[in-house]
Design an enzyme around this catalytic site. Structure first.
Site, PDB file in Angstrom:
ATOM      1  N   SER A 157      -9.695  -0.769   7.066  1.00  0.00           N
ATOM      2  CA  SER A 157      -9.177  -0.695   5.944  1.00  0.00           C
ATOM      3  C   SER A 157      -8.592  -1.764   5.246  1.00  0.00           C
ATOM      4  O   SER A 157      -8.192  -1.664   4.043  1.00  0.00           O
ATOM      5  CB  SER A 157      -8.268   0.532   5.953  1.00  0.00           C
ATOM      6  OG  SER A 157      -9.057   1.641   5.860  1.00  0.00           O
TER       7      SER A 157
ATOM      8  N   SER B  77      -9.833   1.590   3.322  1.00  0.00           N
ATOM      9  CA  SER B  77      -8.823   2.475   2.053  1.00  0.00           C
ATOM     10  C   SER B  77      -8.022   1.307   1.555  1.00  0.00           C
ATOM     11  O   SER B  77      -7.363   1.968   0.553  1.00  0.00           O
ATOM     12  CB  SER B  77      -7.993   3.464   2.954  1.00  0.00           C
ATOM     13  OG  SER B  77      -7.398   2.931   3.830  1.00  0.00           O
TER      14      SER B  77
ATOM     15  N   LYS C 248       0.795  -1.116  -0.085  1.00  0.00           N
ATOM     16  CA  LYS C 248      -0.055   0.031   0.041  1.00  0.00           C
ATOM     17  C   LYS C 248       0.879   1.224  -0.134  1.00  0.00           C
ATOM     18  O   LYS C 248       2.001   1.145   0.644  1.00  0.00           O
ATOM     19  CB  LYS C 248      -0.769   0.056   1.171  1.00  0.00           C
ATOM     20  CG  LYS C 248      -1.822   1.058   1.455  1.00  0.00           C
ATOM     21  CD  LYS C 248      -2.668   0.880   2.595  1.00  0.00           C
ATOM     22  CE  LYS C 248      -3.907   2.007   2.776  1.00  0.00           C
ATOM     23  NZ  LYS C 248      -4.642   1.702   3.860  1.00  0.00           N
TER      24      LYS C 248
END
Lengths: 94, 489
Positions: free
Chosen positions: B180, B156, B81
């Site tokens: 997330s 997210s 990420k």
């Protein structure tokens, strides 16, 4: 209304955020809706409850004061938007 | 092995093949880079594909393997990420304010992966600064759910979850502040774990809400979750909040047995407003475990209804403090031509942050400001004590807690963008675990009639990730949901 547009402007300045006129109006509406929802918490009597700031309890974590690997001046300045003489350079302050 | 789609392999399957010399680390890396070039134009899971670094990593891994020094992650290509530092590579947090930021060092998690010979394929898309539940708040692009391109991948960590589901990496790393990792894992039909707060070092993870943030693995199955956790868990002197506790071998928890285990089912998580298909699939999942000998017990987490309000005070408060550092001075974007320092701050943050980030900074600054601190921030921190207490009490009477991960399957792109409160409510089943600091995993438990994956969440006591792995593994090995893959053309 919990929060008026004037207060939105004040909070934005505290946070060093410039907002457009449209953002000010939108955030006033949205923050009011969100803060209204937060009212739920007042259903609970928490007068005798200690607050939790960390899920896992912590004591101060200390370490020995010893020399370790560090980043060079050059590496530290590599991402700087502006620099001069080995320093970060900013527009005039006063 | 002609005609085989090797990009579909799990970590442990790939490891077998690498060990036997049936495929090289360079070959699998090339296969995945090709796969990315074929499917990512429609999915857009990646913000950046690090081709050169990946091939360099693949060569190093090949040397290790040739020297007989193979470990479970050696030669395995992974995605990270984009809120984690990767030396020499950008870490943008999907924000304009960090658009050109090049990490000066590796996050501890990334360092651990590289030390084991793991290969970094690239950086994945996310909601800006991890603020969101749909990845639509990315400043750069939206990511699509591989199961239905008109729906969100969750957020997210939407890019990390979509990359795993679309076989654009073998596994990935995400971060979870309020769901997330777990919610996108549920939306994309993969496995995602948020470990106990403190289990994994946050050094090099761009801070969002420091008392809630935790890094974790997103994988194709539970065995891979255990393998990746083995590499990234553990104490780190560079993160003073990382727990100084021994780290078990999580693979030892890959045991197919839940006989006599007590599964707590919190009644507050099965309420009106939940999608009926989600409820059905989750109950079917609970029945599978019951048939294998587990005991179902209704429990109560009485303060569940206050979790969203508590979270959306504490989280923005911490975020507004953490994001004060983006001032245009030391790194990141700076607005051009400001006449003085104050104007530079205001313009930099005006241009650099997107709408949701500004909204949370505003909310956080407000609840911390003079006159409101006690009414909001202190009040929420007290309710957090009650929520944490709910879990402590409930977990004394059961081995794990089982809930849905998300109240609905993936929703449509654009559906909740205009209404932040509705977006916040989609986190209703995941945020209380961050407030309480307990570990939780989301695993696939079936599909909606529209063909969208549904996730089942298993929650455990702090630092007992082994238990949730054992329950998840037992479930998975007795079902076939994790073997399903989206059809991409």
């Amino acid at each position: 209304m919990k929060i008026e547009i004037g207060e939105v402007e004040h909070v934005a300045h505290l946070a060093r955020l410039k907002l457009s006129e449209a953002e000010k109006e939108l955030f006033t509406v949205q923050l009011n809706a969100i803060l209204d929802y937060m009212e739920k918490l007042n259903e609970l009597d928490t007068s005798a409850i200690e607050p939790t700031f960390h899920a896992v309890s912590h004591r101060n974590t200390m370490r020995e004061d010893e020399v370790r690997e560090a980043y060079s001046q050059e590496a530290s300045l590599e991402n700087a938007p502006d620099r001069a003489k080995g320093c970060f350079r900013v527009p005039k302050i006063i | 092995m002609a005609g085989e789609r090797l990009y579909r392999l799990t970590i442990h399957e790939l490891h077998e093949r690498l060990s036997r010399g049936e495929v090289s680390s360079q070959e699998i890396t090339e296969i995945l880079l090709k796969r990315i070039s074929e499917v990512d134009p429609q999915i857009k899971a990646y913000l950046m594909v690090a081709e050169q670094e990946a091939m360099k990593g693949a060569h190093e891994a090949a040397h290790r393997i040739a020297a007989g020094k193979i470990s479970p992650l050696t030669g395995v290509p992974l995605a990270i990420k984009d809120n984690m530092c990767t030396q020499g590579i950008k870490a943008t947090c999907a924000s304009k304010i960090l658009e050109d930021f090049v990490s000066p060092y590796d996050a501890t998690v990334v360092k651990n992966i590289k030390e084991e010979g793991g290969i970094l394929l690239g950086k994945t898309n996310m909601d800006e600064f991890a603020m969101g539940s749909s990845t639509e708040n990315s400043r750069f692009t939206i990511t699509r759910n591989p199961w239905n391109l008109d729906t969100i991948p969750g957020g997210s960590s939407g890019g990390s979850a979509a990359a795993v589901a679309a076989d654009e990496c073998i596994a990935s790393i995400g971060s979870d502040t309020g769901g997330s990792i777990r919610q996108p894992a549920a939306c994309c039909g993969v496995v995602g774990m948020k470990p106990t707060y403190g289990r994994i070092s946050r050094y090099g993870l761009v801070a969002f809400a420091s008392s809630l943030d935790q890094i974790g693995p997103i994988t194709k199955d539970v065995e891979d979750c255990a393998i990746l956790l083995n590499v990234i868990a553990g104490h780190d002197p560079l993160d003073s909040t990382s727990a100084n506790l021994p780290t078990p071998d999580y693979r030892k928890a890959l045991v197919k047995d839940v006989r006599g285990w007590v599964l707590g089912i919190p009644k507050e998580f099965f309420v009106e407003g939940m999608d009926p298909e989600v409820e059905e699939r989750v109950w079917e999942g609970i029945r599978v475990l019951e048939d294998l000998g587990a005991v179902v017990k209704e429990i109560s987490l009485p303060h569940t209804g206050y979790a969203v309000a508590t979270y959306y005070i504490i989280c923005p408060a911490e975020a507004s403090s953490n994001l004060a550092r983006y001032d245009g001075v030391k790194y990141g974007f700076r607005a051009a031509k400001s006449k003085d320092l104050m104007e530079m701050y205001l313009e930099t943050r005006f241009e650099g942050f997107g709408a949701e980030v500004k909204r949370r900074i505003m909310l956080g600054t407000y609840v911390l400001s003079s006159g409101y601190y006690d009414a909001y921030y202190r009040k929420a921190s007290q309710v957090r004590t009650l929520i944490k207490g709910d879990f402590e009490e409930a977990l004394q009477g059961c081995d794990v807690i089982i809930t849905p991960t998300s109240p609905t399957p993936a929703f449509h792109l654009g559906e909740k963008v205009q209404d932040p409160l509705q977006m916040y409510l989609s986190d209703i089943f995941t945020i209380s675990m961050n407030l309480a600091g307990v570990p939780a995993i989301s695993i696939p438990c079936g599909f909606s009639s529209g063909g969208l994956p549904i996730g089942l969440q298993i929650i455990g006591r702090p630092f007992e990730e082994e238990r949730i792995i054992q329950v998840a593994y037992t479930f998975e090995q007795n079902t076939d949901h994790h073997t399903k893959r989206p059809q991409l053309t």
